[in-house]
Motif scaffolding. Structure first.
Motif, short mmCIF file in Angstrom:
data_model
loop_
_atom_site.label_atom_id
_atom_site.label_comp_id
_atom_site.label_asym_id
_atom_site.label_seq_id
_atom_site.Cartn_x
_atom_site.Cartn_y
_atom_site.Cartn_z
N ILE A 1 24.67 52.28 8.91
CA ILE A 1 23.86 51.36 8.12
C ILE A 1 22.40 51.78 8.13
CG2 ILE A 1 23.48 49.70 10.01
CD1 ILE A 1 23.76 47.46 7.92
N ALA A 2 21.96 52.42 9.22
CA ALA A 2 20.59 52.94 9.26
C ALA A 2 20.41 54.07 8.26
CB ALA A 2 20.25 53.41 10.67
N ALA A 3 21.39 54.97 8.21
CA ALA A 3 21.28 56.14 7.34
C ALA A 3 21.45 55.77 5.87
CB ALA A 3 22.33 57.17 7.74
N GLU A 4 22.37 54.85 5.57
CA GLU A 4 22.71 54.58 4.18
C GLU A 4 21.94 53.41 3.57
OE1 GLU A 4 26.92 54.36 3.59
OE2 GLU A 4 27.30 56.27 4.60
N LEU A 5 21.61 52.42 4.37
CA LEU A 5 20.90 51.25 3.84
C LEU A 5 19.48 51.12 4.38
CD1 LEU A 5 23.64 48.44 3.85
CD2 LEU A 5 23.22 50.27 2.20
N GLY A 6 19.11 52.00 5.30
CA GLY A 6 17.76 51.94 5.86
C GLY A 6 17.52 50.74 6.74
N TRP A 7 18.59 50.17 7.30
CA TRP A 7 18.46 48.97 8.14
C TRP A 7 18.53 49.31 9.61
CZ3 TRP A 7 21.46 46.93 11.98
CH2 TRP A 7 21.10 45.65 12.44
N ARG A 8 17.63 48.77 10.37
CA ARG A 8 17.69 48.78 11.84
C ARG A 8 17.22 47.43 12.34
NH1 ARG A 8 18.58 53.74 14.09
NH2 ARG A 8 18.12 55.57 12.80
N ALA A 9 17.76 47.00 13.47
CA ALA A 9 17.29 45.76 14.07
C ALA A 9 15.82 45.91 14.46
CB ALA A 9 18.13 45.43 15.30
N ARG A 10 15.02 44.89 14.15
CA ARG A 10 13.57 44.97 14.38
C ARG A 10 13.07 44.05 15.48
NH1 ARG A 10 12.63 49.74 12.11
NH2 ARG A 10 13.26 49.83 9.91
N ASP B 1 17.65 39.62 12.10
CA ASP B 1 17.97 41.00 11.74
C ASP B 1 19.28 41.07 10.95
OD1 ASP B 1 15.78 42.43 12.82
OD2 ASP B 1 16.62 42.25 14.83
N VAL B 2 20.26 40.27 11.35
CA VAL B 2 21.54 40.24 10.65
C VAL B 2 21.35 39.77 9.21
CG1 VAL B 2 23.82 39.15 10.59
CG2 VAL B 2 22.87 39.96 12.76
N ALA B 3 20.49 38.78 9.01
CA ALA B 3 20.20 38.31 7.66
C ALA B 3 19.62 39.43 6.81
CB ALA B 3 19.25 37.12 7.71
N GLU B 4 18.72 40.20 7.38
CA GLU B 4 18.13 41.31 6.64
C GLU B 4 19.18 42.36 6.29
OE1 GLU B 4 15.36 43.65 4.67
OE2 GLU B 4 15.28 41.55 5.28
N ALA B 5 20.17 42.57 7.17
CA ALA B 5 21.26 43.50 6.85
C ALA B 5 22.03 43.01 5.63
CB ALA B 5 22.19 43.64 8.06
#
Length: 358
Positions: A326-335, A256-260
């Motif tokens: 980071i969820a709001a601005e980059l659309g990233w959440r841990a999956r 997940d960190v890599a995807e961030a």
């Protein structure tokens, strides 16, 4: 096609960033010093040799990358660092040299090359103790008193001697690093901000929480608790949990960190010159160190954790941050689901043992 340069790309988190970038179809240049106190061998690791995609490797210090190479890349993902709390203050010079000095030299080279996009691996340790509710106020308490720690009073206390209630911290709250590693990570962020102002560069600082996953270093006091627990369980010994095991953390899978990191690189293309943005990178779920130790022991069918009451003076009690930005601005959440991630970590390949420093 995006051409990404990853420093520390043969290391723990860097290796996952490399895999994620290649999965995007990007070209990847990996830079790693293969420090003998970090890597068990100067040989290129098997996982890298098995990669499929457009990739190449330069073995050198991240601060010694030729500007000619930097001119050919679209963005730099700076993962190379000395990590962990350290053994004692004698580690301070290496933390400063490895994290602050190397970053300064890397940024100077990017300025010469005209490279304008950079993602920095930062850490939640820059916040220090984090935020607490004290009545109707939100406070960042001072360092815990030694006498309280010795007496088993591990939580920061209010003026009446009652335990404060921890709350999530956001990126805009003040930083207050409490140890040399934390100071070096905050210094990296300040260097990046200065670089961006001076050059018009754009950067993202990703403040990682407790990252765990395949290829973590083992057998070193500089590793995180996840690696230390895994090492003991592999030896048939119980994980040793300091304090009372109720320290709050946010454990997040390296995938997940890599995807961030990938999302951050993509976002930089649309940012204005000179822009630097910090993001917390966590799973979004608060867990305790004791809870992680128990889950890993169960996944490895090993002995239950032993809670010792020991403490390290520079440790913080609770540090958990909100990952809403980071969820709001980059659309990233841990999956990665928690139980699945712990089970995967229980059997994942780890980095072979090297020297005493990471």
């Amino acid at each position: 096609m995006t051409h990404l340069l990853v420093t520390g790309g043969l290391g723990f988190i860097g290796s996952h960033v490399v895999e994620s970038a290649l999965a995007r179809g990007w070209r990847v240049t990996v830079v790693d010093s293969l420090r003998p106190d970090v890597h068990a061998s100067a040989d290129i690791p098997d996982w890298f040799l098995a990669l499929r995609g457009d990739t190449d490797l330069l073995v050198c210090d991240a601060g010694a990358i030729p500007p000619t190479l930097l001119r050919s890349v679209d963005a730099v993902c700076h993962q190379a660092a000395k990590v962990g709390l350290g053994v004692d203050f004698a580690d301070a010079p290496d933390y400063v040299d490895s994290n602050v000095g190397v970053t300064a030299r890397l940024l100077a080279s990017t300025a010469e090359a005209g490279t304008t996009r950079l993602v920095l691996a930062s850490s939640m340790v820059v916040y220090g103790e984090g935020l607490y509710q004290d009545g109707d106020r939100v406070v960042q308490p001072p360092a815990r008193a030694v006498d309280d720690l010795r007496a088993g009073r591990f939580d920061p206390l209010d003026r009446a001697g009652r335990a404060l209630r921890p709350v999530l911290i956001g990126e805009d709250h003040p930083t207050e690093p409490r140890n040399v590693y934390a100071l070096s990570k905050l210094a990296q962020e300040h260097l990046v901000r200065s670089w961006a102002r001076s050059t018009g560069g754009r950067a993202v600082a990703l403040r990682y929480h407790n990252v765990f996953g395949a290829r973590m270093p083992i057998g070193t006091p500089y590793a995180g608790v996840a690696s230390l627990f895994r090492s003991r369980l592999e030896e048939g010994r119980a994980p040793v949990v300091f304090e009372d095991g109720r320290q709050r953390r946010d454990f997040v899978d390296a995938r997940d960190v890599a995807e961030a990191n990938i999302r951050a690189v993509e976002a930089l293309a649309g940012r204005p010159d000179g822009d630097v943005r910090a993001y917390n990178v966590g799973s979004g779920v608060v867990r305790t160190i004791g809870e992680f130790a128990r889950a890993l022991a169960e996944a490895m069918a090993g002995p239950a954790p032993v809670v010792t009451g020991e403490f390290r003076l520079e440790d913080v009690r609770h540090i958990t941050a909100s990952s809403d930005r980071i969820a709001a601005e980059l659309g990233w959440r841990a999956r990665q689901p928690w139980r699945d991630a712990v089970r995967a970590f229980a059997s994942a390949s780890m980095r072979p043992r090297a020297g005493a420093s990471v």
